[in-house]
Structures are given as C-alpha cells and as structure tokens.
Design a protein around this motif. Structure first.
Motif, PDB file in Angstrom:
ATOM      1  N   GLU A 207       4.382 -40.236  11.486  1.00 27.06           N
ATOM      2  CA  GLU A 207       3.455 -39.703  10.504  1.00 27.06           C
ATOM      3  C   GLU A 207       2.520 -40.823  10.062  1.00 27.06           C
ATOM      4  O   GLU A 207       2.931 -41.987   9.935  1.00 27.06           O
ATOM      5  CB  GLU A 207       4.201 -39.145   9.294  1.00 27.06           C
ATOM      6  N   ASP A 208       1.247 -40.439   9.818  1.00 24.82           N
ATOM      7  CA  ASP A 208       0.312 -41.435   9.305  1.00 24.82           C
ATOM      8  C   ASP A 208       0.450 -41.541   7.799  1.00 24.82           C
ATOM      9  O   ASP A 208       1.378 -40.984   7.209  1.00 24.82           O
ATOM     10  CB  ASP A 208      -1.123 -41.088   9.720  1.00 24.82           C
ATOM     11  N   ALA A 209      -0.486 -42.255   7.172  1.00 20.11           N
ATOM     12  CA  ALA A 209      -0.400 -42.472   5.728  1.00 20.11           C
ATOM     13  C   ALA A 209      -0.536 -41.179   4.943  1.00 20.11           C
ATOM     14  O   ALA A 209      -0.079 -41.088   3.802  1.00 20.11           O
ATOM     15  CB  ALA A 209      -1.463 -43.487   5.291  1.00 20.11           C
ATOM     16  N   LYS A 210      -1.154 -40.150   5.548  1.00 22.00           N
ATOM     17  CA  LYS A 210      -1.299 -38.846   4.892  1.00 22.00           C
ATOM     18  C   LYS A 210      -0.169 -37.891   5.244  1.00 22.00           C
ATOM     19  O   LYS A 210      -0.253 -36.697   4.972  1.00 22.00           O
ATOM     20  CB  LYS A 210      -2.640 -38.225   5.284  1.00 22.00           C
ATOM     21  N   GLN A 211       0.897 -38.420   5.869  1.00 17.73           N
ATOM     22  CA  GLN A 211       2.093 -37.647   6.255  1.00 17.73           C
ATOM     23  C   GLN A 211       1.746 -36.539   7.254  1.00 17.73           C
ATOM     24  O   GLN A 211       2.419 -35.517   7.306  1.00 17.73           O
ATOM     25  CB  GLN A 211       2.770 -37.050   5.019  1.00 17.73           C
ATOM     26  N   GLN A 212       0.734 -36.790   8.056  1.00 18.23           N
ATOM     27  CA  GLN A 212       0.401 -35.890   9.154  1.00 18.23           C
ATOM     28  C   GLN A 212       1.018 -36.434  10.440  1.00 18.23           C
ATOM     29  O   GLN A 212       0.973 -37.635  10.699  1.00 18.23           O
ATOM     30  CB  GLN A 212      -1.119 -35.774   9.311  1.00 18.23           C
ATOM     31  N   VAL A 213       1.623 -35.522  11.231  1.00 20.49           N
ATOM     32  CA  VAL A 213       2.305 -35.933  12.453  1.00 20.49           C
ATOM     33  C   VAL A 213       1.257 -36.302  13.495  1.00 20.49           C
ATOM     34  O   VAL A 213       0.397 -35.488  13.850  1.00 20.49           O
ATOM     35  CB  VAL A 213       3.212 -34.803  12.972  1.00 20.49           C
ATOM     36  N   ILE A 214       1.377 -37.531  14.001  1.00 22.53           N
ATOM     37  CA  ILE A 214       0.422 -38.001  15.002  1.00 22.53           C
ATOM     38  C   ILE A 214       1.087 -38.199  16.361  1.00 22.53           C
ATOM     39  O   ILE A 214       0.393 -38.418  17.360  1.00 22.53           O
ATOM     40  CB  ILE A 214      -0.243 -39.311  14.540  1.00 22.53           C
ATOM     41  N   PHE A 215       2.424 -38.122  16.373  1.00 30.12           N
ATOM     42  CA  PHE A 215       3.149 -38.263  17.641  1.00 30.12           C
ATOM     43  C   PHE A 215       4.533 -37.655  17.464  1.00 30.12           C
ATOM     44  O   PHE A 215       5.152 -37.764  16.403  1.00 30.12           O
ATOM     45  CB  PHE A 215       3.277 -39.744  18.035  1.00 30.12           C
ATOM     46  N   GLN A 216       5.013 -36.981  18.535  1.00 23.21           N
ATOM     47  CA  GLN A 216       6.383 -36.478  18.507  1.00 23.21           C
ATOM     48  C   GLN A 216       6.945 -36.454  19.919  1.00 23.21           C
ATOM     49  O   GLN A 216       6.210 -36.259  20.893  1.00 23.21           O
ATOM     50  CB  GLN A 216       6.461 -35.096  17.854  1.00 23.21           C
TER      51      GLN A 216
END
Length: 550
Positions: A207-216
């Motif tokens: 998760e990035d700083a905005k708690q959005q998933v950027i990789f899984q």
C-alpha cells in the motif's frame, strides 16, 4: 434419553459390556493424545512459518528500501546539479542555439550517464511550463503531466505505480512563474522482482501512503484457499513500512502449509492410535473372556439350582472376588438346604400341634357340657345362686378360650370381662361396683384377645385391699379417638407410687399379667403402642390402652 441408553446398556451381555467399557476408557486418552499431538505440531509449524516469514519480510523490505533509496539518490543528484537547474530557470530569449548547446553539452550527457549507471531506467522525461517546449521529445508541457490520472497536484517527490508502470516523479528547482518536474520511468520488476519469488503460501500486497494497493501477489490463491478475501482464522499477518517512500508491505501467511504438515504428523499418530486400539481390543478380549467364562460357570450352577437340583456342589479354589462369590453361593446353598430341612420338620411339628389342639378341644367341650348339666341340676333344685355362678363360669371359659384365636372383637372382649366380673362380684360379696361406657361404633373392631381381664384382675387384687372400705368402683370405657381405639380401666382403690407403677410393667412385683399384656401389644402393634398407667397413692389407678383402628 439417558434412561433409554441405560436400559439398552443393561441389556448387553456382560462380555460385551466389558469390551465396550474398556474400549471407551482406552479410546478417550488415546484420542486426546492424538489431538494434542496435532495441535502441538500445528503450533510448532505456525511458529516456524512465522519466523521464516518475518525473516523474509525483513529481507525483502531491506532490498526494496535499498533500491528505492538508490533511485532517490540519483534523483537528488540530478535535481541538485546546478547546470541542469539553470537550463530550466534560464531565460534564453529565443536564443535557440544556446538552448541547443545546453542540451547537447549538459542535459543529454547527464541523462546518458544516469542510464548507463542503471539499465533498469527506461526513460527520463521533463515536464515544464517554460520556453523549452518542442525542443526535444523528452521535454513535454506541464499540462501533459497534469492530465495523468495519478497526478493530484503534489509537490516534491513521489513514487507512482500505474498498473505495470513505475515512475519516480521529482519536482525540479524552478523560478516562481514556472513549474518543472522530472519523471524517471523504471522497470517494474526492478523493484518488485523479489516478491515474485515468495512461497505460494504467502500472500503479499503493498500500500502507498494513501493506503491504496499498488501491488499484490498470491491474493487469488489466498482467496481460493480461504473462501473469502479476508483470510482464514489462524493465518499470520505481518507488515513493514519502507523508510524511503512511505510504502507498507503486508504479508499474509496462509496456515495451509502448517495445517498440511500437522496433518501428516496426525496421520502417523492416527496409525499408532489404530494399532494401539487393535492391541488393546485383543488384550481386553482375552481378559474379559477369562472373567465371563467364570461367571458363566457360576450361572450354569445357579440355573441347575433354579431347576430344583439342590444337590449341586458349588465350590472354587480361587482366592479372588470370583472365588469368594462362588464359595459364598455354595455356602448359601448349603444354608438353604438346611433351612428347607428345618422348615420340613417344623411343618411336621405344626401338623402334630394342630392334631393335639384338635384333641385338646374335646376337654373344653366336655367342660361346657358338664357345667351346663350342673347348672340344670341347680336350677331343678331351685339353687339360683349356684346356677348363676355356673352360668358365669361357663361364659368366662368360653370367651377365654376364644376357639383358639388370638384376635377377638371388642364386643367379645367386653362379654368376657363381664363374665369375669360377675364371678368376682359373687366371690367378693358385691363390695365394689362396675360401670361400662362402650361406644357401639367400636363393638365390631378386632383387638388382641385377653387384654382387659389381667388389668381388671390387678385392680381388684391390689387396689381393693382395704377390707373396711366401701364404695369401691371400677369404670371400663371403650371409645374411638380419630383413627385409634382407646380402652380405659379406672378404679378408685389405694393407688400406687411411681416405683410400684414401673415394677408393674416389668413384672418385678410378683405378677406378670399386666406386663404380658403390655409386651403382647408392643409385639403385635409396634413399639409406639402399649399401656399408659396413671396412679397416685390414695387416688386410684387409671390404665389406658390406645390401639390403631384397623
């Protein structure tokens, strides 16, 4: 339900009960041991997996931090390059030749050197609002950057993941009227390649700083294994924040591997359990068969006794409980044979007694006939007193014998006592009076025979001892009190002291009639019943009898 189970269990043969009970007793600890083994091995597996996952996460996070910091350092190196900054802040005043020289001598060598230093850099693009537009294809207007879906007007430096694209966006030193950004395109796998080598039992997302998933990674497999996207109870969740760009790595370690390893240990344990149960069953069968054979032997002997074969010999040489039980049954059988013999002889004696009783009844009949003849002769000679005495004596003996029965109605008991008192009045010249108070409702109630006469006799013999006394009186009453019958004999004789009263019930004063009446009542009706005597010297005596109205 419990009663039904108990009934069914009681119907099972004894051998099967032993087998079933011993198997249950053996099965419970074995199953508990197997379950404990599975749980313990599962916990150990999960502990080892957690330790491995923590080490793996720490290693991956350190590598990614190192790579990100390396690109951050390159970006800062370019931003802090004074010559490069002057290109975007210089006012060329349409002197394109000087601009060309700066590009050729400063910008392009710098970009080439950076790309030579790291071949994972795919491109370096600049976005500016100044005069450099259109000079090179790697310099674009700031509007193109603002049209990107991931651009939100941020300043400074930002790492951007757009699908399979990875960008490092860095704001350049600008003059107040211009905004300039440098965007470094980096190969996606250069940062995330290490995450592709993780175990299939590890699901990871960033998760990035905005708690959005950027990789899984492996989340589809985790969802299939757990049936949901949230993971299963028992899974391990670990996280680690990267220091150089604000990303957070989340590990979700599935317990499938630990469960599978624990199941392998449990299968081995289960095999040992089944083998132990088979051995236990065989041992229990041999032991229970030894028990039941001895019980069946005793049962066969008892069956013969049940078929009236009392000559069976039941004996055992064993010294355990079965031997004691067998010998006890044998002794009991001998005792039964002895009792049967005693009962047989007692029955013969009873028959002989009944015969003797029948013979003895001839004498009372002879006595009645003789007394009747004497009374007839007395009446013929006009001897009224003798006739009355003989008639009273005949009634007295007839009621006394009571045809050999030990029970009599209250009416018969009163007739008996009246015949006795008629004789006593003649013999004592009528020096006392008698009155009766008998309730008609109790006349047909049966009581023990011969319980009033000894008490009345004791009153006349010991109560009326003063020869010059007059107005002696005996009062006899019978009534019903609730569910009981009360018989009372009261006199106004000399009375007795408490000591004499106590001796009267023990027979230690020379007589036993009253004591016998008391003992017979207690024997027949119980210890709660008997004679109650109230007496005072000079005030007479009252004897009460309370009996159940049965």
């Amino acid at each position: 339900m419990i009663g039904w189970i108990k009934s069914k269990f009681n119907d099972i043969r004894f051998r099967n009960k032993l087998l079933l009970s011993h198997l249950v007793i053996a099965l419970i600890p074995i199953l508990l041991l197997g379950l404990l083994s599975f749980i313990q091995s599962y916990r150990i597996q999960m502990k080892e997996l957690r330790s491995e996952a923590e080490a793996s996460l720490e290693q991956v996070a350190s590598i990614m931090d190192y790579k990100i910091n390396r690109y951050n350092t390159l970006s800062e190196f370019m931003v802090l390059n004074r010559d490069l900054s002057q290109i975007f802040t210089k006012d060329y005043e349409e002197n394109y030749y000087n601009m060309y020289l700066d590009f050729r001598d400063i910008l392009e060598p710098l970009i080439s050197n950076i790309r030579l230093m790291d071949d994972n850099i795919e491109a370096i693009t600049f976005y500016t609002s100044g005069e450099l537009l259109g000079i090179r294809n790697n310099i674009l207007p700031i509007g193109d950057l603002k049209s990107k879906p991931w651009y939100d007007g941020f300043r400074g430096r930002r790492w951007i993941v757009d699908g399979e694209k990875l960008y490092l966006v860095q704001e350049l030193i600008s003059n107040p009227k211009d905004s300039n950004f440098m965007v470094i395109s980096i190969q996606h796998d250069s940062i995330f390649a290490d995450l592709d080598n993780l175990s299939e039992h590890v699901a990871v997302h960033i998760e990035d700083a905005k708690q959005q998933v950027i990789f899984q990674k492996n989340h589809d497999r985790a969802a299939v294994a757990t049936g949901s996207k949230g993971g299963r109870a028992g899974d391990l969740s670990l996280s680690r924040s990267l220091a150089n760009n604000g990303w957070t790595i989340h590990y979700n370690l599935l317990n499938t591997n630990a469960y599978a390893n624990a199941m392998g240990i449990f299968q081995i344990t289960l095999f040992v359990i089944i083998l132990s149960l088979i051995i236990t069953f065989l041992l229990i069968y041999v032991i229970s068969n030894n028990f039941t054979q001895r019980i069946i032997h005793i049962k066969n002997k008892v069956d013969k006794v049940e078929r009236n074969n009392l000559d069976v010999i039941i004996r055992s040489s064993s010294r355990d409980e079965f031997g004691e039980l067998t010998n006890g049954i044998g002794k009991m059988l001998k005792r039964i044979n002895s009792l049967i013999s005693q009962v047989y002889h007692a029955e013969i004696a009873k028959k002989e007694s009944e015969y003797n009783k029948l013979i003895s009844q001839i004498n009372p009949h002879f006595l009645y006939n003789t007394l009747s003849f004497i009374r007839w002769r007395a009446e013929k000679k006009a001897d009224i007193e003798t006739s009355y005495m003989v008639s009273a004596l005949a009634r007295f003996y007839r009621t006394t014998l009571n045809q050999g029965r030990h029970m009599a109605t209250i009416e018969a008991e009163i007739q008996h006592i009246k015949a006795y008192l008629d004789l006593q009045l003649i013999m004592n010249d009528g020096r006392f009076d008698v009155d009766y108070h008998i309730h008609d409702e109790v006349l047909h109630t049966e009581v023990i025979h011969f319980i009033l006469q000894p008490i009345v006799e004791n009153a006349i013999k010991h109560g009326f001892v003063e020869t010059d006394a007059i107005n002696y009186r005996i009062h006899i009453a019978v009534s019903r009190v609730e569910e009981r019958i009360k018989l009372t004999v009261r006199d106004n004789g000399v009375g007795m002291t408490p000591v004499q009263t106590a001796l009267l019930l023990t027979g230690e004063n020379g007589g036993c009639g009253v004591r016998n009446v008391n003992d017979r009542i207690k024997l027949y009706y119980g210890r709660d019943y008997g004679l109650v005597i109230h007496s005072e010297p000079g005030n007479g005596t009252e004897v009460s009898i309370v009996l159940p109205a049965s």
